[in-house]
Design a protein around this motif. Structure first.
Motif, PDB file in Angstrom:
ATOM      1  N   HIS A 149       0.849  -1.197   0.034  1.00 50.27           N
ATOM      2  CA  HIS A 149      -0.208   0.037  -0.051  1.00 50.27           C
ATOM      3  C   HIS A 149       0.912   1.278   0.073  1.00 50.27           C
ATOM      4  N   ALA A 150       0.876   2.033  -1.070  1.00 52.24           N
ATOM      5  CA  ALA A 150       1.806   3.199  -1.169  1.00 52.24           C
ATOM      6  C   ALA A 150       1.126   4.449  -1.517  1.00 52.24           C
ATOM      7  N   LYS A 151       1.854   5.535  -1.072  1.00 56.41           N
ATOM      8  CA  LYS A 151       1.414   7.015  -1.632  1.00 56.41           C
ATOM      9  C   LYS A 151       2.443   7.110  -2.605  1.00 56.41           C
ATOM     10  N   SER A 152       1.976   7.285  -3.864  1.00 61.72           N
ATOM     11  CA  SER A 152       2.903   7.430  -4.771  1.00 61.72           C
ATOM     12  C   SER A 152       2.587   8.776  -5.728  1.00 61.72           C
ATOM     13  N   PHE A 153       3.636   9.418  -6.278  1.00 65.42           N
ATOM     14  CA  PHE A 153       3.674  10.564  -7.005  1.00 65.42           C
ATOM     15  C   PHE A 153       4.244  10.239  -8.499  1.00 65.42           C
ATOM     16  N   PHE A 154       3.158  10.282  -9.513  1.00 63.80           N
ATOM     17  CA  PHE A 154       3.603   9.684 -10.785  1.00 63.80           C
ATOM     18  C   PHE A 154       2.962  10.572 -11.794  1.00 63.80           C
ATOM     19  N   PHE A 155       3.564  11.016 -12.862  1.00 62.30           N
ATOM     20  CA  PHE A 155       3.383  11.925 -13.705  1.00 62.30           C
ATOM     21  C   PHE A 155       2.418  13.232 -13.271  1.00 62.30           C
ATOM     22  N   GLY A 156       2.923  13.755 -12.082  1.00 68.91           N
ATOM     23  CA  GLY A 156       2.286  14.769 -11.471  1.00 68.91           C
ATOM     24  C   GLY A 156       1.174  14.783 -10.785  1.00 68.91           C
ATOM     25  N   LYS A 157       0.862  13.321 -10.510  1.00 66.06           N
ATOM     26  CA  LYS A 157      -0.453  13.135  -9.706  1.00 66.06           C
ATOM     27  C   LYS A 157      -0.122  12.401  -8.662  1.00 66.06           C
ATOM     28  N   GLU A 158      -0.936  12.955  -7.333  1.00 69.95           N
ATOM     29  CA  GLU A 158      -0.584  12.006  -6.186  1.00 69.95           C
ATOM     30  C   GLU A 158      -1.698  10.747  -6.073  1.00 69.95           C
ATOM     31  N   LEU A 159      -1.097   9.765  -5.957  1.00 64.47           N
ATOM     32  CA  LEU A 159      -1.923   8.404  -5.995  1.00 64.47           C
ATOM     33  C   LEU A 159      -1.980   7.607  -4.663  1.00 64.47           C
ATOM     34  N   ALA A 160      -2.861   7.018  -4.583  1.00 60.85           N
ATOM     35  CA  ALA A 160      -2.958   5.968  -3.424  1.00 60.85           C
ATOM     36  C   ALA A 160      -3.087   4.460  -4.191  1.00 60.85           C
ATOM     37  N   THR A 161      -2.223   3.707  -4.096  1.00 62.61           N
ATOM     38  CA  THR A 161      -2.020   2.427  -4.715  1.00 62.61           C
ATOM     39  C   THR A 161      -1.909   1.235  -3.861  1.00 62.61           C
ATOM     40  N   VAL A 162      -2.527   0.296  -4.297  1.00 58.34           N
ATOM     41  CA  VAL A 162      -2.388  -0.956  -3.886  1.00 58.34           C
ATOM     42  C   VAL A 162      -1.632  -1.933  -4.960  1.00 58.34           C
ATOM     43  N   GLU A 163      -0.777  -2.482  -4.673  1.00 56.83           N
ATOM     44  CA  GLU A 163       0.012  -3.265  -5.465  1.00 56.83           C
ATOM     45  C   GLU A 163       0.145  -4.707  -4.943  1.00 56.83           C
ATOM     46  N   ILE A 164      -0.386  -5.735  -5.825  1.00 54.43           N
ATOM     47  CA  ILE A 164       0.001  -7.162  -5.329  1.00 54.43           C
ATOM     48  C   ILE A 164       0.853  -7.894  -6.280  1.00 54.43           C
ATOM     49  N   PHE A 165       2.156  -8.494  -6.051  1.00 55.03           N
ATOM     50  CA  PHE A 165       2.868  -9.351  -6.794  1.00 55.03           C
ATOM     51  C   PHE A 165       2.958 -10.534  -6.359  1.00 55.03           C
ATOM     52  N   ARG A 166       3.079 -11.328  -7.541  1.00 57.35           N
ATOM     53  CA  ARG A 166       3.201 -13.181  -7.173  1.00 57.35           C
ATOM     54  C   ARG A 166       4.887 -13.133  -7.593  1.00 57.35           C
ATOM     55  N   VAL A 167       5.374 -13.761  -6.499  1.00 60.12           N
ATOM     56  CA  VAL A 167       6.978 -14.195  -6.707  1.00 60.12           C
ATOM     57  C   VAL A 167       7.297 -15.709  -7.208  1.00 60.12           C
ATOM     58  N   GLU A 168       7.977 -16.054  -7.982  1.00 58.36           N
ATOM     59  CA  GLU A 168       8.225 -17.315  -8.246  1.00 58.36           C
ATOM     60  C   GLU A 168       9.602 -17.488  -8.687  1.00 58.36           C
ATOM     61  N   ASN A 169      10.346 -18.154  -7.743  1.00 59.44           N
ATOM     62  CA  ASN A 169      11.864 -18.669  -8.030  1.00 59.44           C
ATOM     63  C   ASN A 169      12.561 -17.385  -8.101  1.00 59.44           C
ATOM     64  N   GLY A 170      12.131 -16.606  -7.174  1.00 57.41           N
ATOM     65  CA  GLY A 170      13.113 -15.394  -7.132  1.00 57.41           C
ATOM     66  C   GLY A 170      12.741 -14.039  -7.956  1.00 57.41           C
ATOM     67  N   LYS A 171      11.811 -14.460  -8.632  1.00 54.51           N
ATOM     68  CA  LYS A 171      11.463 -13.288  -9.764  1.00 54.51           C
ATOM     69  C   LYS A 171       9.926 -12.783  -9.428  1.00 54.51           C
ATOM     70  N   ILE A 172       9.723 -11.590  -9.832  1.00 50.29           N
ATOM     71  CA  ILE A 172       8.344 -11.119  -9.744  1.00 50.29           C
ATOM     72  C   ILE A 172       7.778 -11.749 -11.052  1.00 50.29           C
ATOM     73  N   VAL A 173       6.431 -12.243 -11.015  1.00 51.17           N
ATOM     74  CA  VAL A 173       6.145 -12.950 -12.305  1.00 51.17           C
ATOM     75  C   VAL A 173       4.619 -12.539 -12.627  1.00 51.17           C
ATOM     76  N   GLU A 174       3.879 -12.057 -11.700  1.00 47.31           N
ATOM     77  CA  GLU A 174       2.519 -11.759 -11.925  1.00 47.31           C
ATOM     78  C   GLU A 174       2.168 -10.483 -11.085  1.00 47.31           C
ATOM     79  N   HIS A 175       1.361  -9.653 -11.527  1.00 41.60           N
ATOM     80  CA  HIS A 175       1.005  -8.162 -10.960  1.00 41.60           C
ATOM     81  C   HIS A 175      -0.415  -8.026 -11.062  1.00 41.60           C
ATOM     82  N   TRP A 176      -1.212  -7.234  -9.919  1.00 36.56           N
ATOM     83  CA  TRP A 176      -2.412  -6.595  -9.926  1.00 36.56           C
ATOM     84  C   TRP A 176      -2.015  -5.646  -9.001  1.00 36.56           C
TER      85      TRP A 176
END
Length: 129
Positions: free
Chosen positions: A85-112
């Protein structure tokens, strides 16, 4: 949760936080090669599968010269999934984000993700963070 799965979740949490800092914080495009898998599944309907779409997005941020940053407010890991859960500043916008990552064998392989622009005014006194 067993000790082995706790250990895996902790390792995955460290990996995702490091990957996010290097790519989104430091704008280091080589982080994609270190931390993202070759078969990267993207669930955001605005982007195709594969890490090249991320490379183009970050390159666009670099080229724009607009500062970007993310402040991680919360991180949770369970097994192969890591939530940020992050407070992000991207392309001039303040955003609330929730990022979900799936890790497999030490690498990020999926994202929501769920992304919401932070409004100038709120109907309540709570923050989004």
């Amino acid at each position: 949760m067993t000790t082995a799965s706790t250990s895996t979740a902790d390792a995955n949490k460290r990996l995702v936080l490091q990957a996010a800092q290097e790519l989104f914080g430091n704008l280091d495009l080589t982080a994609l090669d270190r931390y993202w898998g070759d078969s990267y599944i993207q669930h955001n309907p605005l982007y195709p599968d594969g890490k090249e779409q991320i490379r183009a997005l970050i390159q666009g941020a670099i080229d724009s010269g607009v500062p970007t940053k993310a402040e991680v407010k919360r991180v949770v890991a369970e097994g192969d999934l890591v939530w940020i859960h992050a407070k992000s500043f991207f392309f001039g916008k303040e955003l609330a984000t929730v990022e979900i990552f799936r890790v497999e064998n030490g690498k990020i392989v999926e994202h929501w993700d769920v992304i919401q622009e932070v409004p100038a005014e709120s109907a309540n006194s709570n923050t989004m963070f």
